[in-house]
Each structure stands twice: as C-alpha cells, then as structure tokens.
Scaffold this motif. Structure first.
Motif, short mmCIF file in Angstrom:
data_model
loop_
_atom_site.label_atom_id
_atom_site.label_comp_id
_atom_site.label_asym_id
_atom_site.label_seq_id
_atom_site.Cartn_x
_atom_site.Cartn_y
_atom_site.Cartn_z
N ARG A 123 68.62 40.70 4.35
CA ARG A 123 69.67 41.57 3.78
C ARG A 123 70.70 40.79 2.96
NH1 ARG A 123 74.72 42.85 6.27
NH2 ARG A 123 75.21 41.63 8.14
N ARG A 176 67.23 49.29 7.79
CA ARG A 176 66.92 49.95 6.51
C ARG A 176 67.99 50.98 6.17
NH1 ARG A 176 62.14 51.36 7.73
NH2 ARG A 176 62.69 53.40 8.55
N ASP A 177 68.36 51.79 7.15
CA ASP A 177 69.35 52.83 6.90
C ASP A 177 70.77 52.26 6.74
OD1 ASP A 177 67.29 54.62 7.12
OD2 ASP A 177 67.76 55.24 9.17
N ALA A 181 69.92 50.89 2.16
CA ALA A 181 69.87 52.21 1.50
C ALA A 181 70.20 52.11 0.02
CB ALA A 181 70.83 53.17 2.20
N ASP A 182 71.14 51.25 -0.34
CA ASP A 182 71.53 51.08 -1.74
C ASP A 182 71.13 49.70 -2.27
OD1 ASP A 182 72.82 53.62 -1.83
OD2 ASP A 182 74.52 52.75 -0.75
N SER A 183 70.14 49.11 -1.64
CA SER A 183 69.71 47.77 -2.00
C SER A 183 68.50 47.82 -2.94
CB SER A 183 69.33 46.99 -0.73
OG SER A 183 68.66 45.80 -1.03
N ASN A 184 68.28 46.72 -3.65
CA ASN A 184 67.08 46.60 -4.47
C ASN A 184 65.86 46.21 -3.64
OD1 ASN A 184 68.42 47.16 -6.92
ND2 ASN A 184 69.11 45.04 -7.10
N ASN A 252 60.29 54.28 -5.36
CA ASN A 252 61.31 54.37 -4.33
C ASN A 252 61.27 55.72 -3.63
OD1 ASN A 252 62.29 56.05 -6.31
ND2 ASN A 252 64.19 54.91 -6.68
#
Length: 354
Positions: A123, A176-177, A181-184, A252
């Motif tokens: 992350r 993940r959540d 969530a807003d990651s590449n 996605n």
C-alpha cells in the motif's frame, strides 16, 4: 527456452515479486513467468524438503532470490522495495492441514500476519499495478454440498489451515476497501483446488506420497478414499492466476476474488485419482486403503468456476487423463536422470502451444 507469447505478451519485461517461490507451486510459477519473459524476484523460506523442485531446477541461480520469513516485516519490506515490482503474487503460506493441527500458532502467523505484512508494504508503493493473494478452495465454510462453492459463499474453515486462509481473505478484503479503493493498485485473491504435478515432494500430499511409496517398492496407502477433491494440474492453476492478473491490469470493473478449478471430470475421489495414477505408472503399482485420518478434513469440496469462465474468458485446459499422464511422465523421466528444469519447460511449452 525462448520467451513464449501468451496473454498478448503482457508479462514480457514485467518485474514480478513472488512470495513462496521455493515451494512446489512457487517454483513452477517462477519458471512459467520466466518463460513468459518476466523478471522474477522471490521471497520465501528455504525449501523444507531435501528433495525439492527449487533446487533441482537450479532456480537460485536464475532469479533474484531472498530467503526470509514472511513474518519478518522489515526484511520483507526491504526485499519488495528493492525489487520495485510491477506485479506482486503472494503464494507464501503454511499449506498443509495436518501441519496446521500440529502448529496452529505458526500457521496463523504465516497465513494471516504474513499477508498483512505484504499488503502493508504494497500500500506504500503506488507503482505496483496488481497484487494477487493466492488462497485455496478451503476458505469456504464447508457444508459438504454436492454443488460447487461460488465466490460469494460464506468464508470459514474448520481446521487451522483452512480458517487461517479464510482470515487471509478477510484481511485482503479489509486492506482493499480501506487503502486501495482510490489506488492505482488492483488487489484481488485467487482460489484454487487441489493442485498436483511433477516436482512435488511435500509430506502428507497424495501424489508425493505415492511417488515415495513406488520408489521404495512399497504399496501406496490411502486413508480417505472417498474424499472428493477438485484435482487440477499445477499449470492449469497457475495459468488461471496469470490470466486473472492480465485481465485485472486492463479493467477496474472485475470482481475481487475468483475460483480456478477443473472441469467436472477432474472432481473425483482420492481412490479414483490414485487408481488412475497406478494404472498409468504400471510396473505393478498398487494401493490399499488403511484406517482413516486422525484429523478432521472436509470430505467433499467442489469449486464453481463459472465466474472466471464468463468474466475472464478462462477455462482449464488439461483433463484428468492428461493431468495424470503428465505427472507420471515427469516423475518417471526425472527418476531416469532427466533434468528437472528441462522437464518443466517442456510441459510449460506443451501447455501453452498445444
């Protein structure tokens, strides 16, 4: 072996960080990725068997290999940061049900906190495109259903191994959540059935136990003859994982977990599989049923692979007869002095080109 063109050449030139690379599946995955043109960095404990595919194939000299415990956060973090990968595949685990009963604390530490350590590092590295956590068909709460488990079914697990892998799934879902969530970076899990193939010498696994018995001139002993499992060749399983990563890299909108199992013909009892292997091996190979397992293990496991088939366009390639013939050919050729690396490369080429 020249680089193969598969998955539209997606893996050529990619940097892949693979945990568990010294294990049976990890060694095959390393060889498969290299055949596809990827540069592989591995992180795992040293092989725990004197006989092991990692050493026989000489992989230590053909890749960037870190020997370390997945529970050692600092060492793992340094290894991933040094590799600076495009893709992370997490396969390191304590993978045996019986061992999980003997060492539950170690099993949970490896399978749960090892996953958390990996995700915590990933992350903080925004250049990683895909992170895939490999779990198992045993993550589902087993109700001994006749139909296959779907990705949306309840997670659970009676024994420490199955339960710890379900916990690994939940940890992945939480990360993940919460953080991706807003990651590449796309984070997902892959669940497979009972994987078999040449080059496996692990204790308390059906095919390796068979090979050891045959080579010692002994009769094969099976203790759970009626247990039903979704048997699949290791290349079908790993091919499913790589297919998923390829698809995730371009979309996605896909789901976050997928089953990869065999066609119905490969969902058979333990006795049915061993009977086929004995007949294929010949040379008076035989088995007997003796007693029963001391530890609880699910009697019936099936996976529903319709989601992977429909959403990913994936399907298994090798049926039971082909799987058994490839396994027998691998071990017989190896026992005759053939090179393990070449045997694997030959089967990889056959799997993708034929």
């Amino acid at each position: 072996m020249e680089n193969m063109v598969a998955y539209d050449g997606f893996y050529k030139g990619k940097s892949v960080f693979l945990t568990g690379h010294t294990g049976f599946k990890g060694s095959w995955m390393t060889l498969l990725l290299q055949a596809l043109g990827a540069e592989v960095t591995g992180y795992a404990l040293a092989p725990d068997q004197e006989q092991n595919l990692f050493d026989y194939a000489g992989l230590d000299e053909k890749m960037n290999s870190y020997i370390g415990d997945i529970q050692d956060f600092s060492k793992l973090q340094n290894a991933i940061e040094s590799a600076n990968p495009d893709i992370v595949i997490h396969m390191a685990a304590q993978p045996l049900v019986i061992e999980s009963y003997k060492n539950p604390v170690y099993t949970y530490g490896t399978n749960v906190m090892g996953t958390v350590n990996l995700l915590e590092t990933v992350r903080k590295m925004p250049n990683i495109d895909v992170c895939l956590n490999i779990t198992t068909d045993k993550v589902y709460k087993n109700n001994e259903w006749l139909w296959g488990y779907r990705e949306t079914d309840t997670l659970g697990g009676h024994d420490p191994y199955s339960n710890s892998k379900a916990c690994s799934e939940l940890a992945t879902q939480s990360y993940r959540d919460s953080f991706f969530a807003d990651s590449n970076t796309v984070v997902a899990t892959g669940r497979a059935g009972n994987v078999i193939g040449g080059g496996d010498w692990a204790e308390n696994r059906l095919v390796p136990d068979f090979i050891r018995a045959i080579q010692s001139g002994e009769e094969v002993v099976i203790r759970s003859p009626k247990a039903v499992r979704p048997w699949q060749h290791v290349l079908d399983c790993l091919g499913g994982y790589l297919h998923l990563i390829w698809k995730l890299s371009t979309s996605n909108t896909l789901a976050s977990s997928y089953n990869f199992g065999p066609e119905d013909d490969n969902i058979r009892t333990v006795e049915s599989l061993i009977d086929k292997v004995c007949k294929a091996w010949g040379e008076s190979a035989s088995y007997r049923v003796e007693g029963s397992d001391t530890f609880h293990e699910a009697g019936l496991l099936r996976l529903d692979i319709s989601t992977a088939r429909q959403e990913l366009g994936w399907q298994p390639k090798w049926g039971m007869d082909k799987t058994v013939s490839q396994i027998v050919a691998w071990y017989k050729s190896f026992s005759e002095g053939k090179n393990a690396l070449e045997l694997c490369q030959k089967q990889i080429e056959e799997f993708f080109l034929h």
